[in-house]
Design a protein around this motif. Sequence first.
Motif, PDB file in Angstrom:
ATOM      1  N   ASN A  19       1.153 -12.661  -7.636  1.00  0.00           N
ATOM      2  CA  ASN A  19       0.900 -11.806  -6.481  1.00  0.00           C
ATOM      3  C   ASN A  19       0.975 -10.313  -6.820  1.00  0.00           C
ATOM      4  O   ASN A  19       0.972  -9.478  -5.918  1.00  0.00           O
ATOM      5  CB  ASN A  19       1.908 -12.105  -5.364  1.00  0.00           C
ATOM      6  N   ARG A  20       1.045  -9.993  -8.083  1.00  0.00           N
ATOM      7  CA  ARG A  20       1.131  -8.596  -8.499  1.00  0.00           C
ATOM      8  C   ARG A  20      -0.177  -7.868  -8.215  1.00  0.00           C
ATOM      9  O   ARG A  20      -1.250  -8.468  -8.159  1.00  0.00           O
ATOM     10  CB  ARG A  20       1.486  -8.500  -9.993  1.00  0.00           C
ATOM     11  N   TRP A  21      -0.066  -6.568  -8.097  1.00  0.00           N
ATOM     12  CA  TRP A  21      -1.185  -5.708  -7.725  1.00  0.00           C
ATOM     13  C   TRP A  21      -2.392  -5.911  -8.632  1.00  0.00           C
ATOM     14  O   TRP A  21      -3.533  -5.909  -8.183  1.00  0.00           O
ATOM     15  CB  TRP A  21      -0.734  -4.255  -7.747  1.00  0.00           C
ATOM     16  N   GLN A  22      -2.163  -6.090  -9.918  1.00  0.00           N
ATOM     17  CA  GLN A  22      -3.270  -6.186 -10.862  1.00  0.00           C
ATOM     18  C   GLN A  22      -4.192  -7.370 -10.567  1.00  0.00           C
ATOM     19  O   GLN A  22      -5.358  -7.370 -10.963  1.00  0.00           O
ATOM     20  CB  GLN A  22      -2.729  -6.302 -12.294  1.00  0.00           C
ATOM     21  N   TYR A  23      -3.672  -8.379  -9.844  1.00  0.00           N
ATOM     22  CA  TYR A  23      -4.485  -9.542  -9.506  1.00  0.00           C
ATOM     23  C   TYR A  23      -5.061  -9.449  -8.086  1.00  0.00           C
ATOM     24  O   TYR A  23      -5.800 -10.345  -7.673  1.00  0.00           O
ATOM     25  CB  TYR A  23      -3.654 -10.817  -9.618  1.00  0.00           C
ATOM     26  N   ARG A  24      -4.713  -8.381  -7.355  1.00  0.00           N
ATOM     27  CA  ARG A  24      -5.088  -8.308  -5.938  1.00  0.00           C
ATOM     28  C   ARG A  24      -6.039  -7.169  -5.585  1.00  0.00           C
ATOM     29  O   ARG A  24      -6.760  -7.236  -4.598  1.00  0.00           O
ATOM     30  CB  ARG A  24      -3.824  -8.144  -5.074  1.00  0.00           C
ATOM     31  N   TYR A  25      -6.028  -6.108  -6.374  1.00  0.00           N
ATOM     32  CA  TYR A  25      -6.686  -4.886  -5.912  1.00  0.00           C
ATOM     33  C   TYR A  25      -8.205  -5.032  -5.771  1.00  0.00           C
ATOM     34  O   TYR A  25      -8.813  -4.404  -4.899  1.00  0.00           O
ATOM     35  CB  TYR A  25      -6.332  -3.700  -6.812  1.00  0.00           C
ATOM     36  N   GLN A  26      -8.813  -5.876  -6.592  1.00  0.00           N
ATOM     37  CA  GLN A  26     -10.265  -6.049  -6.460  1.00  0.00           C
ATOM     38  C   GLN A  26     -10.626  -6.708  -5.128  1.00  0.00           C
ATOM     39  O   GLN A  26     -11.628  -6.357  -4.503  1.00  0.00           O
ATOM     40  CB  GLN A  26     -10.803  -6.859  -7.641  1.00  0.00           C
ATOM     41  N   GLN A  27      -9.791  -7.648  -4.675  1.00  0.00           N
ATOM     42  CA  GLN A  27     -10.031  -8.284  -3.380  1.00  0.00           C
ATOM     43  C   GLN A  27      -9.828  -7.295  -2.233  1.00  0.00           C
ATOM     44  O   GLN A  27     -10.556  -7.326  -1.242  1.00  0.00           O
ATOM     45  CB  GLN A  27      -9.100  -9.486  -3.200  1.00  0.00           C
ATOM     46  N   ILE A  28      -8.840  -6.424  -2.386  1.00  0.00           N
ATOM     47  CA  ILE A  28      -8.597  -5.414  -1.350  1.00  0.00           C
ATOM     48  C   ILE A  28      -9.766  -4.435  -1.285  1.00  0.00           C
ATOM     49  O   ILE A  28     -10.233  -4.069  -0.202  1.00  0.00           O
ATOM     50  CB  ILE A  28      -7.255  -4.703  -1.594  1.00  0.00           C
ATOM     51  N   ASN A  29     -10.273  -4.026  -2.426  1.00  0.00           N
ATOM     52  CA  ASN A  29     -11.464  -3.172  -2.433  1.00  0.00           C
ATOM     53  C   ASN A  29     -12.653  -3.875  -1.777  1.00  0.00           C
ATOM     54  O   ASN A  29     -13.424  -3.258  -1.033  1.00  0.00           O
ATOM     55  CB  ASN A  29     -11.830  -2.789  -3.872  1.00  0.00           C
ATOM     56  N   GLU A  30     -12.770  -5.172  -2.032  1.00  0.00           N
ATOM     57  CA  GLU A  30     -13.866  -5.939  -1.438  1.00  0.00           C
ATOM     58  C   GLU A  30     -13.743  -5.967   0.092  1.00  0.00           C
ATOM     59  O   GLU A  30     -14.738  -5.837   0.810  1.00  0.00           O
ATOM     60  CB  GLU A  30     -13.860  -7.367  -1.990  1.00  0.00           C
ATOM     61  N   ILE A  31     -12.528  -6.128   0.596  1.00  0.00           N
ATOM     62  CA  ILE A  31     -12.298  -6.142   2.049  1.00  0.00           C
ATOM     63  C   ILE A  31     -12.674  -4.798   2.659  1.00  0.00           C
ATOM     64  O   ILE A  31     -13.349  -4.729   3.696  1.00  0.00           O
ATOM     65  CB  ILE A  31     -10.828  -6.494   2.353  1.00  0.00           C
ATOM     66  N   ILE A  32     -12.248  -3.718   2.015  1.00  0.00           N
ATOM     67  CA  ILE A  32     -12.572  -2.379   2.534  1.00  0.00           C
ATOM     68  C   ILE A  32     -14.077  -2.174   2.573  1.00  0.00           C
ATOM     69  O   ILE A  32     -14.639  -1.671   3.556  1.00  0.00           O
ATOM     70  CB  ILE A  32     -11.880  -1.299   1.687  1.00  0.00           C
ATOM     71  N   HIS A  33     -14.771  -2.588   1.528  1.00  0.00           N
ATOM     72  CA  HIS A  33     -16.224  -2.411   1.481  1.00  0.00           C
ATOM     73  C   HIS A  33     -16.937  -3.295   2.500  1.00  0.00           C
ATOM     74  O   HIS A  33     -17.900  -2.877   3.145  1.00  0.00           O
ATOM     75  CB  HIS A  33     -16.745  -2.721   0.072  1.00  0.00           C
ATOM     76  N   ARG A  34     -16.444  -4.518   2.642  1.00  0.00           N
ATOM     77  CA  ARG A  34     -17.103  -5.458   3.546  1.00  0.00           C
ATOM     78  C   ARG A  34     -17.002  -5.002   5.007  1.00  0.00           C
ATOM     79  O   ARG A  34     -17.968  -5.058   5.752  1.00  0.00           O
ATOM     80  CB  ARG A  34     -16.482  -6.839   3.395  1.00  0.00           C
ATOM     81  N   TYR A  35     -15.830  -4.554   5.397  1.00  0.00           N
ATOM     82  CA  TYR A  35     -15.629  -4.175   6.808  1.00  0.00           C
ATOM     83  C   TYR A  35     -15.916  -2.704   7.057  1.00  0.00           C
ATOM     84  O   TYR A  35     -16.089  -2.297   8.202  1.00  0.00           O
ATOM     85  CB  TYR A  35     -14.222  -4.564   7.252  1.00  0.00           C
ATOM     86  N   ASN A  36     -15.936  -1.909   6.002  1.00  0.00           N
ATOM     87  CA  ASN A  36     -16.462  -0.548   6.032  1.00  0.00           C
ATOM     88  C   ASN A  36     -15.915   0.301   7.195  1.00  0.00           C
ATOM     89  O   ASN A  36     -16.680   0.852   7.995  1.00  0.00           O
ATOM     90  CB  ASN A  36     -18.001  -0.612   6.111  1.00  0.00           C
ATOM     91  N   PRO A  37     -14.586   0.435   7.310  1.00  0.00           N
ATOM     92  CA  PRO A  37     -14.036   1.229   8.416  1.00  0.00           C
ATOM     93  C   PRO A  37     -14.355   2.716   8.251  1.00  0.00           C
ATOM     94  O   PRO A  37     -14.466   3.220   7.132  1.00  0.00           O
ATOM     95  CB  PRO A  37     -12.534   0.979   8.311  1.00  0.00           C
ATOM     96  N   ASP A  38     -14.505   3.403   9.380  1.00  0.00           N
ATOM     97  CA  ASP A  38     -14.714   4.852   9.346  1.00  0.00           C
ATOM     98  C   ASP A  38     -13.397   5.594   9.167  1.00  0.00           C
ATOM     99  O   ASP A  38     -13.349   6.671   8.576  1.00  0.00           O
ATOM    100  CB  ASP A  38     -15.400   5.304  10.640  1.00  0.00           C
ATOM    101  N   ILE A  39     -12.312   5.009   9.721  1.00  0.00           N
ATOM    102  CA  ILE A  39     -10.958   5.544   9.583  1.00  0.00           C
ATOM    103  C   ILE A  39     -10.081   4.394   9.107  1.00  0.00           C
ATOM    104  O   ILE A  39     -10.151   3.285   9.639  1.00  0.00           O
ATOM    105  CB  ILE A  39     -10.427   6.093  10.922  1.00  0.00           C
ATOM    106  N   LEU A  40      -9.251   4.650   8.106  1.00  0.00           N
ATOM    107  CA  LEU A  40      -8.458   3.587   7.493  1.00  0.00           C
ATOM    108  C   LEU A  40      -7.036   4.085   7.243  1.00  0.00           C
ATOM    109  O   LEU A  40      -6.837   5.155   6.675  1.00  0.00           O
ATOM    110  CB  LEU A  40      -9.111   3.162   6.174  1.00  0.00           C
ATOM    111  N   GLY A  41      -6.044   3.295   7.679  1.00  0.00           N
ATOM    112  CA  GLY A  41      -4.649   3.594   7.377  1.00  0.00           C
ATOM    113  C   GLY A  41      -4.081   2.511   6.473  1.00  0.00           C
ATOM    114  O   GLY A  41      -4.149   1.321   6.807  1.00  0.00           O
ATOM    115  N   LEU A  42      -3.556   2.895   5.320  1.00  0.00           N
ATOM    116  CA  LEU A  42      -2.949   1.952   4.380  1.00  0.00           C
ATOM    117  C   LEU A  42      -1.461   2.265   4.253  1.00  0.00           C
ATOM    118  O   LEU A  42      -1.070   3.429   4.202  1.00  0.00           O
ATOM    119  CB  LEU A  42      -3.605   2.050   3.004  1.00  0.00           C
ATOM    120  N   GLN A  43      -0.647   1.208   4.181  1.00  0.00           N
ATOM    121  CA  GLN A  43       0.785   1.370   3.969  1.00  0.00           C
ATOM    122  C   GLN A  43       1.185   0.772   2.620  1.00  0.00           C
ATOM    123  O   GLN A  43       0.500  -0.092   2.085  1.00  0.00           O
ATOM    124  CB  GLN A  43       1.586   0.694   5.091  1.00  0.00           C
TER     125      GLN A  43
END
Length: 250
Positions: A19-43
């Motif tokens: 579950n480390r970041w190195q195995y997850r970040y590509q999927q997170i980038n894919e989610i951001i691109h797919r849903y394409n928000p105009d405003i985004l808050g990340l924690q």
Amino acid sequence: MKIMTFNIKNDTILTPKQNRWQYRYQQINEIIHRYNPDILGLQEVTNKMLKDLDIKNYIFVGETRNRSFEIANERNIILFKKDIFSLLEYQTYWLSATPDKLGSRTLGSVYPRICTYACIQDKDGKIFNIYNTHLDHLLGIVRKHQVNYLKVLVKTKNNQTNIIMGDFNTTINAKYLKNMVTNLDLYDCYQNIDNLISSHFNILSKIHKNDYPIDYIFTSKNIKVQNTQIINNINNIKFVSDHFPIICEF
């Protein structure tokens, strides 16, 4: 226009290897691109995580919450489309009695907790005050004080169009959260959808549990919310984050 909030989970010494970041970040980038928000808050975004995010279409703001940036550099960031918005003002505030003091915290809070603020303007001249926060994960009395500090912050900005988002680590049943919504005359983006959890903490049996979310988007009532979705249909859910992204169309 679309807003998204997403706790993307910082790695800790207790994070399982898979579950480390190195195995997850590509999927997170894919989610951001797919849903394409105009405003985004990340924690829970660290400097290393920030380097791996594919956010070239966005301007982002947000300072780290600790005084020692080299040791602990987690932050809540606000991103907005650079071809739609311009930045008028931004600042990171600590949810404490001394909101401008780096690393300050509410009494009883294990970590400093912050709210990132950005005032942005669209091409038509509309101005939005955006707030992205992440409250204490242990004690309700601490979150109550942090919400009170957040209310004071919002009132000092005195703008009619507010968007407040983030990981509140509590449900809307908490009296102090209800009071914030009433006091600031906000709209809860979940009002027209069924109850559903927004975090699963890698316990996949919880995904189908009928419970209240802890991640929220609140807006001023002059914003017409059309649709809200908790995005829980992601492949390999437990490897993406222990929270689901929330997206709201308005």
